[in-house]
Design an enzyme around this catalytic site. Structure first.
Site, mmCIF file in Angstrom:
data_model
loop_
_atom_site.group_PDB
_atom_site.id
_atom_site.type_symbol
_atom_site.label_atom_id
_atom_site.label_comp_id
_atom_site.label_asym_id
_atom_site.label_seq_id
_atom_site.Cartn_x
_atom_site.Cartn_y
_atom_site.Cartn_z
ATOM 1 C CG ASP A 75 -9.688 -7.364 5.270
ATOM 2 O OD1 ASP A 75 -9.096 -6.276 5.353
ATOM 3 O OD2 ASP A 75 -9.233 -8.348 4.648
ATOM 4 C CD GLN A 82 -7.770 -2.031 4.700
ATOM 5 O OE1 GLN A 82 -7.288 -2.596 5.660
ATOM 6 N NE2 GLN A 82 -7.469 -0.782 4.403
ATOM 7 C CG HIS A 83 -5.751 -1.293 -0.126
ATOM 8 N ND1 HIS A 83 -5.704 -0.009 0.339
ATOM 9 C CD2 HIS A 83 -5.135 -2.066 0.815
ATOM 10 C CE1 HIS A 83 -5.078 -0.001 1.519
ATOM 11 N NE2 HIS A 83 -4.737 -1.219 1.821
#
Ligand SMILES: Nc1ncnc2c1ncn2[C@@H]1O[C@H](COP(=O)(O)OP(=O)(O)O)[C@@H](O)[C@H]1O
Ligand SMILES: O=C(CO)[C@@H](O)[C@H](O)COP(=O)(O)O
Length: 485
Positions: A231, A78-79
């Site tokens: 994920d 992520q991110h």
């Protein structure tokens, strides 16, 4: 015998890409592939997105089913901030979720609008991990790179776009940016950080194809590609997770989460109010220091990672990369409570305890998202108060006996070990299968029985250790501070 319908699920995580070829009917894994990633930790935490593509190509080919797969989806770390120029090439390496250089920008964002506003408007109070803070860092420190950026993507968006040519994301991964709401991208946030919404991808709804494989990639041209997701959202799908069941994932990051019917809004910032990959929510707390940090301590002590010993009074907070939970982005590791009779095995156990503590401390807050809003009479009487419900333990660390026992000892709960491995890749495979069958992806995973596995009974909760760690963390917070510097 009829040929099985085969789908491929990909997990593009921090350390590696893993791909599974899965029989869409039964969930049987027919082939696996894996390829490592390089993370450059010299300045922050960065990876070249091109190598994720190479790793995906290698891992998908290694499953042995690339030319016969009928659909594929990608779950990704992520991110991460992926910046592309007008030709679609990376402007610079991606800034990863665990890069804390953006902590001052995150603090500015919270100061500007207030934590309550963030929790109410966006569902999460942004920390350094959030993409909005990373973009603000880029604007402030590399304005030339920000100006050259023609498209902003998350890791799984970038890979899906390379496969299909479509600029796409999904609600789950988008919810980790700090600029996504269920009603669209948040104009006030984007305006404040100087990000043109035209640079962002469209949000593809769950259950629809994000696009089709282009020629020249690892798949047969025209193969449908599902939306993919972050994920953690993918692992929730892969487990067929239902509201109130707690998950603890032990990988590069440590995460604790459940799926919820209600949108989280935690103004303390401990629980992020992510969306799941369907139409629900994924309250989640995350640590930066998990398996890698504990493995590093084992190496420093010259011990095998399972070689722990009970007892002693040492507290080891393995915050080698700074920390996100507790919010101490500039912290480093801390050892406290050493005695003449402290053994190396006790020190290693203290590292496991220090890494697991904050995740387990956040568990009740994660579970309270539905319980607390179900009405005053039942507040706190729902899943949060059900210590009999096993924690589903997943991620690479879940294979380790020392991790399993640490979680049992510090939570006082039973722990269930799903026999299925690679739940992120399985969740992505379930998304791909759902495209073929029209089912919901979590229903596909439940049909596959992915969460089934042995349950280890609860151990008596080690309240003395919990107390020692809590005290040390509060002293450390005073000592090391939370300010930006
Ligand atoms: N048997 C084991 N015991 C403890 N840790 C393990 C074991 N096997 C793998 N790991 C840990 O799992 C980690 C990788 O987990 P994984 O979930 O694949 O990470 P990520 O998806 O974040 O890249 C490694 O850092 C390693 O330390
Ligand atoms: O930042 C978070 C969750 O908010 C992390 O969980 C990342 O999604 C990285 O995942 P892994 O590489 O550890 O799987």
């Amino acid at each position: 015998m009829a040929h099985p319908q085969v789908v491929i699920g990909v997990d593009s995580s921090t350390q590696s890409t893993k791909a599974l070829a899965v029989d869409a009917d039964t969930g049987r894994v027919l082939g696996e592939g894996r390829a490592p990633h390089r993370v450059d930790s010299r300045h922050g935490q960065e990876s070249d997105p091109d190598q994720w593509w190479d790793a995906l190509t290698t891992a998908v080919a290694a499953t042995g089913w690339a030319d016969r797969a009928q659909a594929l989806a990608i779950g990704g770390q992520q991110h991460g901030l992926v910046t592309l120029d007008a030709a679609g090439a990376p402007v610079r390496p991606a800034l990863l979720w665990n890069d804390v250089r953006s902590a001052p920008q995150a603090a500015d964002l919270v100061r500007k609008f207030g934590a309550d506003w963030w929790a109410a408007e966006l569902g999460s109070v942004p920390g350094a991990s959030f993409t909005a803070a990373k973009w603000a860092w880029l604007r402030a420190t590399e304005p030339g790179n920000a100006d050259r950026t023609a498209a902003v993507r998350l890791p799984h968006d970038y890979l899906t776009e390379r496969l299909t040519g479509t600029a796409t994301t999904d609600r789950g991964d988008a919810s980790g940016t700090g600029w996504w709401t269920p009603d669209g991208y948040h104009a006030t946030v984007l305006d404040h950080i100087g990000l043109d919404p035209a640079l962002l991808p469209a949000v593809t709804p769950a259950g629809t194809a994000a696009g089709h494989a282009l020629p020249g990639g690892p798949l047969r041209p025209g193969t449908p590609i599902a939306t993919g997701t972050g994920d953690n959202m993918a692992a929730a799908l892969g487990l067929g997770l239902t509201p109130g069941t707690p998950v603890l994932s032990l990988g590069t990051s440590g995460t604790v989460y459940t799926v919820a019917r209600n949108r989280p809004a935690d103004p303390t910032g401990t629980v992020a109010g992510f969306a799941d990959a369907l139409d629900g929510w994924l309250p989640l707390a995350c640590t930066l220091n998990c398996t890698l940090a504990v493995d590093r301590v084992a190496t420093l002590l010259g011990r095998d990672r399972q070689d722990v010993e009970p007892g002693g009074t040492a507290v080891l907070l393995p915050y080698l990369d700074g920390e996100r939970t507790p919010a101490l982005p500039h912290a480093s590791g801390l050892l406290h409570g050493l005695r003449h009779d402290t053994t190396p095995g006790q020190l290693l156990q203290a590292a496991y305890d220090g890494a697991a503590y904050s995740l387990l401390a956040a568990l009740d807050d994660v579970l309270a998202v539905d319980g607390a809003t179900a009405g005053a009479a039942t507040a706190g009487a729902g899943a949060a108060a059900d210590p009999e419900r096993p924690i589903l333990l997943i991620g690479g660390g879940a294979q380790g006996r020392a991790w399993q026992d640490t979680v049992r000892r510090l939570s006082g709960r039973p722990v269930q070990l799903p026999a299925a491995r690679e739940l992120v890749a399985l969740g992505a495979a379930a998304q791909a299968a759902a495209l073929l069958t029209g089912e919901s992806a979590d229903a596909v995973a439940r049909r596959w029985g992915t969460a089934d596995g042995p349950v280890l009974p609860a151990l008596a909760r080690d309240d003395a250790a919990l107390e020692r760690i809590a005290t040390t963390i509060s002293q450390m917070a005073a000592l090391q501070g939370n300010g930006a510097h």
